[in-house]
Design a protein around this motif. Structure first.
Motif, PDB file in Angstrom:
ATOM      1  N   GLY A 181     -37.878 -23.458   7.122  1.00 32.21           N
ATOM      2  CA  GLY A 181     -38.249 -24.428   6.100  1.00 32.21           C
ATOM      3  C   GLY A 181     -38.896 -23.813   4.882  1.00 32.21           C
ATOM      4  N   ALA A 182     -39.284 -22.553   4.995  1.00 29.63           N
ATOM      5  CA  ALA A 182     -39.917 -21.862   3.872  1.00 29.63           C
ATOM      6  C   ALA A 182     -38.910 -21.138   2.991  1.00 29.63           C
ATOM      7  N   VAL A 183     -37.636 -21.112   3.412  1.00 28.20           N
ATOM      8  CA  VAL A 183     -36.621 -20.336   2.696  1.00 28.20           C
ATOM      9  C   VAL A 183     -35.778 -21.254   1.806  1.00 28.20           C
ATOM     10  N   ASP A 184     -35.789 -20.972   0.520  1.00 27.20           N
ATOM     11  CA  ASP A 184     -34.929 -21.669  -0.437  1.00 27.20           C
ATOM     12  C   ASP A 184     -33.831 -20.720  -0.877  1.00 27.20           C
ATOM     13  N   ILE A 185     -32.609 -21.240  -0.960  1.00 25.73           N
ATOM     14  CA  ILE A 185     -31.476 -20.445  -1.427  1.00 25.73           C
ATOM     15  C   ILE A 185     -30.788 -21.218  -2.545  1.00 25.73           C
ATOM     16  N   ILE A 186     -30.572 -20.550  -3.648  1.00 21.86           N
ATOM     17  CA  ILE A 186     -29.875 -21.140  -4.784  1.00 21.86           C
ATOM     18  C   ILE A 186     -28.582 -20.367  -4.973  1.00 21.86           C
ATOM     19  N   ILE A 187     -27.467 -21.074  -4.896  1.00 19.54           N
ATOM     20  CA  ILE A 187     -26.161 -20.444  -5.049  1.00 19.54           C
ATOM     21  C   ILE A 187     -25.613 -20.807  -6.423  1.00 19.54           C
ATOM     22  N   HIS A 188     -25.329 -19.774  -7.211  1.00 17.39           N
ATOM     23  CA  HIS A 188     -24.763 -19.956  -8.547  1.00 17.39           C
ATOM     24  C   HIS A 188     -23.286 -19.601  -8.505  1.00 17.39           C
ATOM     25  N   ASP A 189     -22.437 -20.576  -8.826  1.00 15.38           N
ATOM     26  CA  ASP A 189     -21.005 -20.305  -8.968  1.00 15.38           C
ATOM     27  C   ASP A 189     -20.768 -19.788 -10.380  1.00 15.38           C
ATOM     28  N   VAL A 190     -20.161 -18.632 -10.488  1.00 14.98           N
ATOM     29  CA  VAL A 190     -19.943 -18.001 -11.786  1.00 14.98           C
ATOM     30  C   VAL A 190     -18.444 -17.855 -12.032  1.00 14.98           C
ATOM     31  N   LYS A 191     -18.001 -18.260 -13.204  1.00 15.32           N
ATOM     32  CA  LYS A 191     -16.602 -18.062 -13.581  1.00 15.32           C
ATOM     33  C   LYS A 191     -16.362 -16.568 -13.801  1.00 15.32           C
ATOM     34  N   LYS A 192     -15.178 -16.094 -13.451  1.00 15.85           N
ATOM     35  CA  LYS A 192     -14.874 -14.669 -13.618  1.00 15.85           C
ATOM     36  C   LYS A 192     -14.955 -14.240 -15.079  1.00 15.85           C
ATOM     37  N   GLU A 193     -14.756 -15.179 -15.997  1.00 16.34           N
ATOM     38  CA  GLU A 193     -14.852 -14.856 -17.420  1.00 16.34           C
ATOM     39  C   GLU A 193     -16.300 -14.635 -17.865  1.00 16.34           C
ATOM     40  N   ASN A 194     -17.254 -14.970 -17.002  1.00 16.53           N
ATOM     41  CA  ASN A 194     -18.672 -14.795 -17.324  1.00 16.53           C
ATOM     42  C   ASN A 194     -19.314 -13.658 -16.540  1.00 16.53           C
ATOM     43  N   TRP A 195     -18.511 -12.790 -15.961  1.00 17.96           N
ATOM     44  CA  TRP A 195     -19.024 -11.686 -15.140  1.00 17.96           C
ATOM     45  C   TRP A 195     -18.247 -10.437 -15.516  1.00 17.96           C
ATOM     46  N   ALA A 196     -18.971  -9.367 -15.760  1.00 19.71           N
ATOM     47  CA  ALA A 196     -18.326  -8.105 -16.111  1.00 19.71           C
ATOM     48  C   ALA A 196     -18.900  -6.972 -15.269  1.00 19.71           C
ATOM     49  N   THR A 197     -18.043  -6.009 -14.973  1.00 20.17           N
ATOM     50  CA  THR A 197     -18.451  -4.792 -14.290  1.00 20.17           C
ATOM     51  C   THR A 197     -17.833  -3.630 -15.047  1.00 20.17           C
ATOM     52  N   ALA A 198     -18.638  -2.629 -15.308  1.00 18.50           N
ATOM     53  CA  ALA A 198     -18.178  -1.436 -16.037  1.00 18.50           C
ATOM     54  C   ALA A 198     -17.573  -1.809 -17.383  1.00 18.50           C
ATOM     55  N   GLY A 199     -18.123  -2.828 -18.025  1.00 21.70           N
ATOM     56  CA  GLY A 199     -17.675  -3.205 -19.357  1.00 21.70           C
ATOM     57  C   GLY A 199     -16.413  -4.038 -19.408  1.00 21.70           C
ATOM     58  N   LYS A 200     -15.921  -4.469 -18.240  1.00 22.66           N
ATOM     59  CA  LYS A 200     -14.676  -5.220 -18.203  1.00 22.66           C
ATOM     60  C   LYS A 200     -14.913  -6.552 -17.488  1.00 22.66           C
ATOM     61  N   LEU A 201     -14.444  -7.646 -18.128  1.00 19.02           N
ATOM     62  CA  LEU A 201     -14.560  -8.952 -17.512  1.00 19.02           C
ATOM     63  C   LEU A 201     -13.684  -9.024 -16.269  1.00 19.02           C
ATOM     64  N   TRP A 202     -14.167  -9.698 -15.250  1.00 21.84           N
ATOM     65  CA  TRP A 202     -13.382  -9.862 -14.023  1.00 21.84           C
ATOM     66  C   TRP A 202     -12.142 -10.715 -14.283  1.00 21.84           C
ATOM     67  N   SER A 203     -12.172 -11.525 -15.306  1.00 25.04           N
ATOM     68  CA  SER A 203     -11.004 -12.368 -15.616  1.00 25.04           C
ATOM     69  C   SER A 203      -9.889 -11.580 -16.275  1.00 25.04           C
ATOM     70  N   ASP A 204     -10.173 -10.373 -16.748  1.00 21.37           N
ATOM     71  CA  ASP A 204      -9.141  -9.556 -17.417  1.00 21.37           C
ATOM     72  C   ASP A 204      -8.298  -8.791 -16.417  1.00 21.37           C
TER      73      ASP A 204
END
Length: 60
Positions: A37-60
């Motif tokens: 009961g002390a643990v809260d979890i917040i899950i954020h759904d992120v569009k691939k167009e709003n996430w990048a790794t190594a300078g490249k969008l995941w949607s590309d």
């Protein structure tokens, strides 16, 4: 009270999120010796167009 933020690509089902929340809660309680009961979890759904790794969008 631990609050855990999880960011994942959108598209997971409610059941997958439910299982994730349960597993993370169990691991947190085991590690931190706290009540579920002390643990809260917040899950954020992120569009691939709003996430990048190594300078490249995941949607590309």
């Amino acid at each position: 009270m631990p609050t855990i933020n999880i960011q994942i690509f959108e598209g997971r089902t409610v059941e997958q999120k439910r299982e994730l929340a349960k597993a993370v809660t169990e691991a947190t309680c085991k590690t931190l010796k706290c009540d579920p009961g002390a643990v809260d979890i917040i899950i954020h759904d992120v569009k691939k167009e709003n996430w990048a790794t190594a300078g490249k969008l995941w949607s590309d």
